[in-house]
Design an enzyme around this catalytic site. Sequence first.
Site, mmCIF file in Angstrom:
data_model
loop_
_atom_site.group_PDB
_atom_site.id
_atom_site.type_symbol
_atom_site.label_atom_id
_atom_site.label_comp_id
_atom_site.label_asym_id
_atom_site.label_seq_id
_atom_site.Cartn_x
_atom_site.Cartn_y
_atom_site.Cartn_z
ATOM 1 N N THR A 181 2.060 -5.473 -11.678
ATOM 2 C CA THR A 181 2.729 -4.352 -12.351
ATOM 3 C C THR A 181 3.939 -3.908 -11.520
ATOM 4 O OG1 THR A 181 1.196 -2.810 -11.267
ATOM 5 C CG2 THR A 181 0.677 -3.443 -13.527
ATOM 6 N N SER A 182 4.401 -4.783 -10.606
ATOM 7 C CA SER A 182 5.525 -4.368 -9.738
ATOM 8 C C SER A 182 6.856 -4.893 -10.307
ATOM 9 C CB SER A 182 5.288 -4.826 -8.299
ATOM 10 O OG SER A 182 5.204 -6.231 -8.204
ATOM 11 N N HIS A 213 6.249 -4.410 -19.869
ATOM 12 C CA HIS A 213 6.695 -3.474 -18.815
ATOM 13 C C HIS A 213 6.430 -2.014 -19.218
ATOM 14 C CE1 HIS A 213 9.598 -3.197 -15.165
ATOM 15 N NE2 HIS A 213 8.734 -2.190 -15.161
ATOM 16 N N MET A 225 0.833 -1.216 0.000
ATOM 17 C CA MET A 225 0.000 0.000 0.000
ATOM 18 C C MET A 225 0.858 1.252 0.000
ATOM 19 S SD MET A 225 -3.334 -0.127 -0.246
ATOM 20 C CE MET A 225 -4.366 0.788 0.894
ATOM 21 N N GLY A 226 1.866 1.261 -0.867
ATOM 22 C CA GLY A 226 2.594 2.503 -1.133
ATOM 23 C C GLY A 226 1.726 3.367 -2.036
ATOM 24 N N ARG A 227 2.357 4.324 -2.690
ATOM 25 C CA ARG A 227 1.583 5.271 -3.511
ATOM 26 C C ARG A 227 0.750 4.564 -4.578
ATOM 27 N NH1 ARG A 227 6.657 7.026 -3.512
ATOM 28 N NH2 ARG A 227 7.208 8.903 -2.369
ATOM 29 N N ILE A 228 1.378 3.601 -5.281
ATOM 30 C CA ILE A 228 0.660 2.981 -6.414
ATOM 31 C C ILE A 228 -0.472 2.088 -5.896
ATOM 32 C CG2 ILE A 228 0.892 1.509 -8.459
ATOM 33 C CD1 ILE A 228 3.823 2.506 -8.691
ATOM 34 N N GLU A 286 13.225 -10.200 -18.486
ATOM 35 C CA GLU A 286 12.691 -9.254 -19.472
ATOM 36 C C GLU A 286 13.780 -8.912 -20.482
ATOM 37 O OE1 GLU A 286 11.041 -5.956 -17.289
ATOM 38 O OE2 GLU A 286 9.617 -7.233 -16.238
HETATM 39 C C1 DGY Z 1 9.576 1.854 -12.303
HETATM 40 O O1 DGY Z 1 9.669 3.094 -12.389
HETATM 41 O O2 DGY Z 1 10.136 1.227 -11.410
HETATM 42 C C2 DGY Z 1 8.731 1.153 -13.313
HETATM 43 O O3 DGY Z 1 8.840 -0.204 -13.253
HETATM 44 C C3 DGY Z 1 9.020 1.677 -14.706
HETATM 45 O O4 DGY Z 1 8.626 2.972 -14.796
#
Ligand code: DGY
Length: 327
Positions: free
Chosen positions: A239-240, A289, A155-158, A270
């Site tokens: 998405t992390s 990514h 639960m950080g900003r994102i 990746e």
């Molecule tokens: C980050 O900033 O760490 C993302 O994975 C790419 O923008």
Amino acid sequence: MTQRVFVTRKIPQKGLDLITDLFKVSVWPSEFPPNKGEIVEGGGDCEGIITLLSDPIDAELIARLPNLVVIAQYAVGYDNIDINEATRRGIMVTNTPGVLTETTADLTWSLIMASARRVVEADRYVREGRWNVAWGPELLLGSDIYGATLGVIGMGRIGQAVVRRAQGFNMQVLYHTRSHNEDIAKLESIVPAKSASLDKLLSESDIVSLHVPLNSQTHELIGRRELEIMKKGSILVNTSRGQVIDQDALFDALSSGHLGGAGLDVFREEPLPRDSPLLGLQNVVLLPHIGSASRQTRTTMAIMCAKNLISALHGEKPPNIVNPEVL
Ligand code: DGY
């Protein structure tokens, strides 16, 4: 003497414009990352370096850049950099927090919706000429998002920005975080969000989304056991960083049908190898990514990254230093 800066890839021009008059700047010309030898060749005598998350800045490479004062990372995550070694050598490391929060949360939602409603699979169905019957009662059935339970890990900003968006879908939210703070408490007054243990979150959520940084505690946080606990037919979105999931176990959970689907923007390796078994699955949405990849955000990141670098090379405290103990 003019200080030298090596930039490991061409970042948006507005960021480069800020540094080209101040320093002797050289930019790696290819879209493919330079290898260690090429970084040393291009920037061996540099005081500043702008790096991307695909540049492994390890202890051996840091040792070969003896004049380095600052590593300015063009990303919020910095798991590609050996922070301990940089700190030990008195090198500042900076990142670009905050500016990519909303853009990454938007992309997370694209993955949630695409996975739950099988959007990419349906697009393929049309393009491949398989749409033969005008309307089918059971054609490409997905799962409801509206009213479902969303589990947010980290639960950080994102993570918080993803939770805020859940309100419009009338979702129940379970979240799991190491540190509670005032912002989370405020969010709880707007969205029906409750703190939960990892196991409770996994076993009760219809959709689970990951928002933790990669470190030794989060490496394969979602392993075989955790995937087994997840509800049958549920969806996992990441998405992390790819290494937060045991990717082999995820493949098994998706191919057995235990998980209904997954939406992945990040992978253990990746680019995703061309022979990855994930490519053979219909119930996974795969992105390269692109969490922060909007024109506006990437430009803002470049400006922030350049400002961090300038402060450090001017002997000031950079606004987004991740290892302030070096000062
Ligand atoms: C980050 O900033 O760490 C993302 O994975 C790419 O923008």
